[in-house]
Design an enzyme around this catalytic site. Structure first.
Site, PDB file in Angstrom:
ATOM      1  N   CYS A  50       0.704  -1.338  -0.073  1.00 49.01           N
ATOM      2  CA  CYS A  50      -0.116  -0.100   0.035  1.00 49.01           C
ATOM      3  C   CYS A  50       0.961   1.130   0.007  1.00 49.01           C
ATOM      4  O   CYS A  50       0.315   2.406  -0.415  1.00 49.01           O
ATOM      5  CB  CYS A  50      -1.120   0.040   1.251  1.00 49.01           C
ATOM      6  SG  CYS A  50      -0.163  -0.083   2.830  1.00 49.01           S
ATOM      7  N   SER A 105       9.452   3.121   6.313  1.00 49.09           N
ATOM      8  CA  SER A 105       8.205   3.046   6.409  1.00 49.09           C
ATOM      9  C   SER A 105       7.571   4.075   7.020  1.00 49.09           C
ATOM     10  O   SER A 105       8.054   5.136   7.672  1.00 49.09           O
ATOM     11  CB  SER A 105       7.807   1.710   7.350  1.00 49.09           C
ATOM     12  OG  SER A 105       8.491   0.667   6.780  1.00 49.09           O
ATOM     13  N   THR A 111       7.196  -3.946  11.377  1.00 47.93           N
ATOM     14  CA  THR A 111       7.636  -5.108  10.944  1.00 47.93           C
ATOM     15  C   THR A 111       6.895  -5.940   9.638  1.00 47.93           C
ATOM     16  O   THR A 111       7.521  -6.808   8.997  1.00 47.93           O
ATOM     17  CB  THR A 111       7.497  -6.428  12.045  1.00 47.93           C
ATOM     18  OG1 THR A 111       6.224  -6.395  12.444  1.00 47.93           O
ATOM     19  CG2 THR A 111       8.359  -5.677  13.471  1.00 47.93           C
ATOM     20  N   GLY A 185     -12.148  -8.278   2.863  1.00 48.94           N
ATOM     21  CA  GLY A 185     -10.918  -8.921   2.605  1.00 48.94           C
ATOM     22  C   GLY A 185     -10.723 -10.009   3.755  1.00 48.94           C
ATOM     23  O   GLY A 185     -11.384 -10.006   4.756  1.00 48.94           O
ATOM     24  N   ALA A 186      -9.597 -10.568   3.297  1.00 44.80           N
ATOM     25  CA  ALA A 186      -9.378 -11.754   4.297  1.00 44.80           C
ATOM     26  C   ALA A 186      -7.671 -11.998   4.332  1.00 44.80           C
ATOM     27  O   ALA A 186      -7.220 -13.068   4.947  1.00 44.80           O
ATOM     28  CB  ALA A 186     -10.069 -13.077   4.220  1.00 44.80           C
ATOM     29  N   GLY A 187      -6.965 -10.861   4.080  1.00 47.07           N
ATOM     30  CA  GLY A 187      -5.651 -11.006   4.148  1.00 47.07           C
ATOM     31  C   GLY A 187      -4.944 -10.618   5.428  1.00 47.07           C
ATOM     32  O   GLY A 187      -5.690 -10.563   6.527  1.00 47.07           O
ATOM     33  N   GLU A 188      -3.646 -10.540   5.445  1.00 41.99           N
ATOM     34  CA  GLU A 188      -2.805 -10.161   6.635  1.00 41.99           C
ATOM     35  C   GLU A 188      -3.249  -8.824   7.159  1.00 41.99           C
ATOM     36  O   GLU A 188      -3.413  -8.892   8.571  1.00 41.99           O
ATOM     37  CB  GLU A 188      -1.325 -10.155   6.385  1.00 41.99           C
ATOM     38  CG  GLU A 188      -0.326 -10.027   7.522  1.00 41.99           C
ATOM     39  CD  GLU A 188       1.080  -9.874   6.916  1.00 41.99           C
ATOM     40  OE1 GLU A 188       1.856  -9.749   7.870  1.00 41.99           O
ATOM     41  OE2 GLU A 188       1.354  -9.750   5.930  1.00 41.99           O
TER      42      GLU A 188
END
Length: 416
Positions: A50, A105, A111, A185-188
């Site tokens: 992103c 970042s 992390t 959504g179903a990601g991390e």
């Protein structure tokens, strides 16, 4: 060949640009193969999150990469150029090390980027686009990231994007506990957000996903419901908080859908955090009175809170990275010398065999062994001295001075 990194990130490009150059899972392998099969690069890996899209390549034509990057995304390279950065050799290595360590970042020291980088490398490896140089680069990258995190407190008190979403929700609603939360959504990233919101014990939690089978294990962990994306137009009005992060190339929540939802809610507000790139929510939704929409970039101020506690660790982390970059460049330069060293050894071996063959023939004729050995040693000496003496004799005055210096250094000479 040259190590090179090309890309855009949250420092150089706004979300409106970043979402146009993101590589979705369905395009990643195609892009990797295009890069390598077109001979623009012999090795390639693509990191697309992103906050950044970056190419890590071993290339002979760095100038052609920005054009390819723009063409792949159907953009004008002249419009994209102000947002692009191109980092060669040691700058590319330094950048990779800083990214993996969380120094580049939006959330200093976070992390998640390390895991995303490992996924990018795994995808390139599976696509067959990693070679010796990038393998070594990323091996060192992950080692440096581990050392930075174990030797410094760069990640201490880090506020994640997920935690920032909770903090923002608490600014809109008196209590998250009384709200219904929808996670699309179903990601991390959704898993991280659900973990943080679940700690606040919201009234209800639901996961919406294109395939409900994939969402069900995640939902069961948090005692949440599951709905398909096709149910959103009918269901979205029931939720006060919506967190969305999918890989969809097109928006999932449109202005029309949310206008209907707000009417059904009698203008009770909806808080939405869109963590997707490209965005899951139409940009026009930001203009609606009863919708509080936050994008990835909007979370910047929240995640920077408490950064002062970690800035002091940056100098120590940068020192580790500087040393590691020097070590990697030393390895890379040594690798670049291998063909030259091999060529020298091959030439020496040819000369040795030629003189040895002459000596064997002379001995077979019955020539005096001492004379044969003397002739062989003279022959070898002449062969090895021919190149430097010929170079000195035919060099320009400017070249000759440099050759004298180099030959003196190589052979330990001290000319008067």
């Amino acid at each position: 060949m040259q190590l090179l990194t090309l890309g855009v990130n949250h420092h150089t490009a706004p979300l409106a640009i970043r979402e146009q150059v993101a590589f979705g899972p369905d395009k990643l392998v195609q892009a990797l193969h295009e890069l390598t099969l077109s001979k623009r690069a012999s090795e390639a890996a693509i990191l697309s999150t992103c906050n950044r899209t970056e190419l890590y390549v071993n290339t002979v034509s760095p100038d052609a990469l920005s054009q390819w990057f723009a063409d792949f995304h159907h953009l004008d390279v002249r419009e994209l150029a102000p947002y692009l950065y191109t980092l060669p050799r040691e700058k590319a290595a330094q950048h990779a090390f800083r990214v993996a360590a969380g120094l580049d970042s939006m959330v200093l020291g976070e992390t998640q980027i390390l895991g995303q980088m490992k996924q990018a490398v795994a995808a390139a490896e599976e696509a067959g686009t990693l070679g010796l140089l990038l393998h070594k680069l990323f091996q060192r990258t992950f080692s440096v990231a581990k050392e930075v995190r174990s030797s410094t407190e760069i990640g201490a008190n880090s506020v994640s994007m997920a935690a920032a979403a909770v903090r923002l929700a608490e600014r809109i609603f008196p209590s998250v506990k009384e709200q219904a939360c929808l996670f699309i959504g179903a990601g991390e990233m959704i898993e991280l957000c659900m973990t943080h919101f679940a700690a606040q014990h919201p009234r209800r939690m639901t996961v919406a996903n294109r395939t409900t089978e994939r969402a069900r294990p995640l939902a069961e962990r948090f005692n949440a419901g599951v709905i398909p994306l096709t149910a959103l137009p009918d269901e979205v009005a029931a939720y006060d908080i919506i967190i969305t992060s999918t890989a969809s190339p097109l928006p999932i929540l449109g202005k029309g859908m949310l206008e209907r939802a707000i009417r059904q809610r009698r203008h009770r507000p909806i808080f939405i955090v869109d963590l997707a790139v490209p965005r899951d929510v139409e940009a026009e939704v930001a203009d609606m009175n009863d919708v509080f929409l936050y994008s990835v970039d909007d979370l910047g101020q929240v995640v920077r809170e408490g950064m002062d506690n970690r800035v002091a660790q940056v100098a120590q982390a940068e020192a580790i990275i500087e040393t590691s970059v020097a070590s990697f460049i030393h390895w890379m330069e040594g690798r670049e010398l291998v063909p030259v060293i091999r060529g020298l050894r091959d030439a020496a071996e040819r000369h040795r065999r030629h003189e040895l063959d002459k000596a064997h023939k002379a001995l077979a004729r019955g020539d005096d062994p001492h004379a044969v050995l003397d002739a062989m040693s003279h022959g070898l000496a002449n062969k090895f001295l021919h190149a430097p003496t010929h170079g000195l004799s035919h060099a320009t005055p400017e070249e000759r001075a440099e050759l004298v210096r180099l030959i003196s250094q190589l052979y330990g000479l001290h000319p008067e």
